[in-house]
Design an enzyme around this catalytic site. Structure first.
Site, PDB file in Angstrom:
ATOM      1  NE  ARG A  42      -3.952  -1.688   2.448  1.00 14.71           N
ATOM      2  CZ  ARG A  42      -5.203  -1.491   2.051  1.00 14.71           C
ATOM      3  NH1 ARG A  42      -5.587  -0.322   1.598  1.00 14.71           N
ATOM      4  NH2 ARG A  42      -6.072  -2.465   2.097  1.00 14.71           N
ATOM      5  CG  ASP A  86      -6.877  -1.526  -2.007  1.00 13.13           C
ATOM      6  OD1 ASP A  86      -6.612  -2.632  -1.481  1.00 13.13           O
ATOM      7  OD2 ASP A  86      -7.966  -0.933  -1.841  1.00 13.13           O
ATOM      8  CE  LYS A 140       2.520 -20.007  12.898  1.00 15.13           C
ATOM      9  NZ  LYS A 140       3.511 -19.259  13.661  1.00 15.13           N
ATOM     10  CE  LYS A 174      13.369 -23.796  11.430  1.00  8.08           C
ATOM     11  NZ  LYS A 174      14.216 -22.663  11.734  1.00  8.08           N
ATOM     12  CD  GLU A 208      10.843 -19.164  19.590  1.00  4.66           C
ATOM     13  OE1 GLU A 208      11.069 -18.762  18.455  1.00  4.66           O
ATOM     14  OE2 GLU A 208       9.739 -19.016  20.151  1.00  4.66           O
ATOM     15  CG  ASP A 227       3.424 -18.469  17.622  1.00  8.98           C
ATOM     16  OD1 ASP A 227       3.193 -18.030  16.482  1.00  8.98           O
ATOM     17  OD2 ASP A 227       4.524 -18.339  18.191  1.00  8.98           O
ATOM     18  CG  HIS A 232       6.677 -24.105  13.526  1.00  8.61           C
ATOM     19  ND1 HIS A 232       6.411 -23.897  12.197  1.00  8.61           N
ATOM     20  CD2 HIS A 232       6.742 -22.865  14.076  1.00  8.61           C
ATOM     21  CE1 HIS A 232       6.320 -22.588  11.963  1.00  8.61           C
ATOM     22  NE2 HIS A 232       6.514 -21.942  13.087  1.00  8.61           N
ATOM     23  CE  LYS A 330       7.393 -16.804  21.109  1.00  6.17           C
ATOM     24  NZ  LYS A 330       8.003 -17.137  19.833  1.00  6.17           N
TER      25      LYS A 330
HETATM   26  C1  BG6 Z   1       7.069 -18.520  14.055  1.00  5.14           C
HETATM   27  C2  BG6 Z   1       6.393 -18.120  15.315  1.00  5.14           C
HETATM   28  O1  BG6 Z   1       6.221 -19.274  13.242  1.00  5.14           O
HETATM   29  O2  BG6 Z   1       8.227 -19.296  14.341  1.00  5.14           O
HETATM   30  C3  BG6 Z   1       7.345 -17.368  16.229  1.00  5.14           C
HETATM   31  O3  BG6 Z   1       5.263 -17.293  15.026  1.00  5.14           O
HETATM   32  C4  BG6 Z   1       8.613 -18.158  16.448  1.00  5.14           C
HETATM   33  O4  BG6 Z   1       6.718 -17.087  17.488  1.00  5.14           O
HETATM   34  C5  BG6 Z   1       9.206 -18.624  15.116  1.00  5.14           C
HETATM   35  O5  BG6 Z   1       9.529 -17.335  17.137  1.00  5.14           O
HETATM   36  C6  BG6 Z   1      10.353 -19.580  15.344  1.00  5.14           C
HETATM   37  O6  BG6 Z   1      11.007 -19.838  14.131  1.00  5.14           O
HETATM   38  P1  BG6 Z   1      12.519 -20.300  14.116  1.00  5.14           P
HETATM   39  O7  BG6 Z   1      12.788 -20.654  12.687  1.00  5.14           O
HETATM   40  O8  BG6 Z   1      13.341 -19.129  14.595  1.00  5.14           O
HETATM   41  O9  BG6 Z   1      12.630 -21.465  15.052  1.00  5.14           O
END
Ligand code: BG6
Length: 488
Positions: A42, A86, A140, A174, A208, A227, A232, A330
Site C-alpha cells: 500500500r 490496494d 501462518k 529447514k 526460544e 503459534d 511446527h 519463549k
Molecule cells: C514462528 C512463530 O512461526 O516461528 C514465532 O510465530 C517463532 O513465534 C518462530 O519465534 C520460530 O522460528 P525459528 O525458525 O526461529 O525457530
C-alpha cells in the site's frame, strides 16, 4: 517467463526473510531465467526508494551470513519492481497485470494479514491474475481454530484449487528437517528400529530464549499452542512418526503425515491435567541479562500461555505405548530445537551398575535443528584402560556434514524460505501443508484448548531463563525419564 509478486512486499517478513532469500538464490544462480520480482504494497514508495531499502536489509543479512556480493545484488536489483497498490481492489491490481506478459507463470506470495487473504484472491480473480498458471503462497497464522481456518481457506480456494495453494510452514524448509527424511528413508540401519519394540520415547523441544516483546498483540490472541504446536511442532512429529511413503511425490508424503495426525489420541479434559502443562514466564535472567515478565511486556495480566508441554500418544501399530513429549516456550534457557529418539535400555545388562563398572546410558539419537544443525548418536563404549572390571562410557558420534571425513566445511545454513520459494515457483508442494493436514492439526489443537477451558489445568509461572514450569519436568520424571536438556 516467471514472475513472483510479493503482496506486502515492503513489510517485515519480506525485508527480513523473503528478499534476503531471493538474494542468496540469485547469488547461487538458482532463480529462474528472466524472473521478475514485483513487490506490491500500500505504501507510496518509488522503485528506487524500495530498492534502496531492500539493499540495506539484504546487505545487513548477507554480511552477517558471510556473503555480500555486490554483483549478485546488482543482478537481483535489476529484477526488482515496486507497485503501490490496494491488493483488495481489482482495478488497482491492473497495474500488476500490466507488468506481466500474458504467458508469465505467476507465483503470488501473500505476506499480509490473513484477514485480507479472501479479499486479495477475489481481486486477483477479477483482475485475471488467478489463471491456471498462477499459484498462491500463504503464511501462518491462518485462523486461530478449525472454523476460522476453514473460513479463510475457503476464501482462498474460491480462486485457487488445492494444487495451486502453497501453505507455508517454514520449519519444512529447514535443511535438518529434510535431512530427517533422508536419515529415515535413505538408510537401512534406523528403520527396523523405528518402532515401539526399540524406542522408549521421543522428545521434541522448540525452545526460544527471546520473549514475546512487541509482538504481543498477535501473540496474546494465539499463545504457544496455536503459534507453535499446531504447525511446527506437529509437522516435526509427523516426519518422525510417519510410515515410509512410496515416493517423494507431494501427495505420497502428505498422505502419510495425515495418517499420523489422524492417529493422534485426542486430549480430553480428564487427560489434560495429566498430560499437558501450560506456563507463562515471569521475570528472570536470560543469557546473563535481566528479562521482564510476559505480563509486563503485555502491560497487564493475561491468561495466554508462553509455554506448553504435552505428552502425546499415537494410536497405531508402530507407536503404541511410545510417548511423544513435546515442549515449546519463549524465554527459555536457550534457543534450541531438537528431536530426541530415546532407545530402550538393553534387555539385560552384563555390566552391573553397582560395582563401579560404569552406568549404561541408553542409546539416543539427537536431531538438532538449532542453534547448530547436527545429528548425533550416543553409543556405549569401553573406556580405554586396564581396569580389572570393564568400565563403560557413552560416546556421542556426530553424523553431521562437518564430520563427513572429507574435511569439507559445512555449507552455509540457508534461510528456510530459500527452499520454499524455489519449490513454490517450481510448483512442487511436497514441503507445503495440504488442507487436510492443517485441518487435522487444528482439530487436535482445538481439543487441547477445549480441554484447558473445561479442566483444572492452570497457567503455571516459570522464571525467564529456565526450561519452563516444574510440571514440565514432572511430565517425564513421573515415569523415570528426563528431558535431554533439563538443567534449570
Ligand atoms: C514462528 C512463530 O512461526 O516461528 C514465532 O510465530 C517463532 O513465534 C518462530 O519465534 C520460530 O522460528 P525459528 O525458525 O526461529 O525457530
Amino acid at each position: 517467463m516467471a514472475a513472483l509478486v510479493l503482496f506486502g512486499g515492503g513489510g517485515d517478513l519480506a525485508m527480513r526473510m523473503l528478499l534476503p532469500s531471493l538474494y542468496f538464490l540469485e547469488r547461487d544462480s538458482l532463480l529462474p531465467d528472466g524472473l521478475k520480482i514485483i513487490a506490491a504494497a500500500r505504501s507510496e514508495e518509488t522503485v528506487p526508494e524500495f530498492v534502496a531499502r531492500t539493499r540495506e536489509a539484504v546487505e545487513t543479512r548477507a554480511r552477517a551470513d558471510g556473503g555480500w556480493d555486490p554483483a549478485s545484488w546488482d543482478r537481483l536489483a535489476a529484477r526488482l519492481d515496486y507497485l503501490a497498490v490496494d491488493a483488495t481492489d481489482a482495478d488497482s491490481l491492473q497495474a500488476v497485470k500490466d507488468r506481466l506478459d500474458g504467458d508469465d507463470d505467476l507465483t503470488a506470495f501473500l505476506a499480509v494479514s490473513p484477514s485480507l487473504f479472501g479479499h486479495i484472491v477475489d481481486a486477483m480473480a477479477a483482475a485475471g491474475l488467478a489463471g491456471p498458471r498462477s499459484r498462491i503462497v500463504i503464511e501462518k497464522p491462518v485462523g486461530r481454530d478449525l472454523d476460522s481456518f476453514l473460513e479463510i481457506d475457503e476464501a482462498v480456494r474460491r480462486a485457487f484449487p488445492e494444487e495451486r495453494v502453497f501453505r507455508i510452514d517454514h520449519y519444512l524448509g529447514k535443511e535438518t528437517v529434510q535431512n530427517l527424511i533422508a536419515l529415515r528413508f535413505g538408510n537401512t540401519i534406523f528403520e527396523p528400529l523405528w518402532n515401539n519394540l526399540t524406542i522408549d520415547h521421543v522428545q521434541i523441544t522448540i525452545g526460544e530464549s527471546f520473549g514475546v516483546g512487541d509482538r504481543w498483540p498477535y501473540y496474546d490472541e494465539y499463545g504457544a499452542l496455536r503459534d507453535m504446536v499446531q504447525n511446527h511442532m506437529l509437522q516435526l512429529l509427523c516426519l518422525v512418526a510417519m510410515e515410509p511413503p512410496s515416493d517423494l511425490d507431494p501427495d505420497s508424503v502428505r498422505n502419510e503425515k495425515v495418517k499420523v495426525l489422524r492417529s493422534l489420541r485426542p486430549i480430553t479434559p480428564e487427560a489434560a491435567e495429566k498430560v499437558t502443562v501450560r506456563g507463562q514466564y515471569i521475570a528472570g535472567t536470560v543469557e546473563g541479562a535481566p528479562a521482564a515478565s510476559y505480563s509486563e511486556e503485555r502491560g497487564q495480566p493475561s491468561d495466554t500461555e508462553t509455554f506448553v508441554a504435552i505428552r502425546a500418544n499415537i494410536d497405531n501399530w508402530r507407536w503404541a505405548g511410545v510417548p511423544f513429549f513435546m515442549r515449546t516456550g519463549k524465554r527459555l534457557k536457550e534457543k534450541r530445537t531438537e528431536i530426541v529418539i530415546q532407545f530402550k535400555a538393553v534387555p539385560h545388562s552384563i555390566f552391573g551398575r553397582d560395582d563401579n563398572s560404569g552406568d549404561i546410558s541408553d542409546n539416543r539419537l539427537v536431531i538438532e535443528l538449532q542453534p547448530d544443525e547436527d545429528i548425533s548418536l550416543t553409543v556405549m563404549n569401553k573406556r580405554p584402560g586396564l581396569d580389572l572390571r570393564m568400565q563403560l562410557q557413552p560416546i556421542r558420534m556426530s553424523l553431521s556434514w562437518g564430520m563427513n571425513g572429507k574435511g569439507e566445511a559445512a555449507p552455509r545454513r540457508r534461510i528456510a524460505y530459500e527452499r520454499l520459494l524455489l519449490d513454490a515457483m517450481a510448483g512442487d508442494s511436497t514441503l507445503f501443508v495440504r488442507r487436510d493436514e492443517a485441518e487435522k492439526a487444528w482439530e487436535w489443537v482445538d481439543d487441547v484448548s477445549r480441554a484447558w477451558a473445561e479442566s483444572a489445568v492452570r497457567l503455571e509461572p516459570y522464571a525467564a531463563g529456565t526450561w519452563g514450569p516444574v510440571s514440565a519436568r514432572k511430565l517425564l520424571t513421573d515415569t523415570d525419564r528426563a528431558w535431554n536438556k533439563n538443567d534449570v
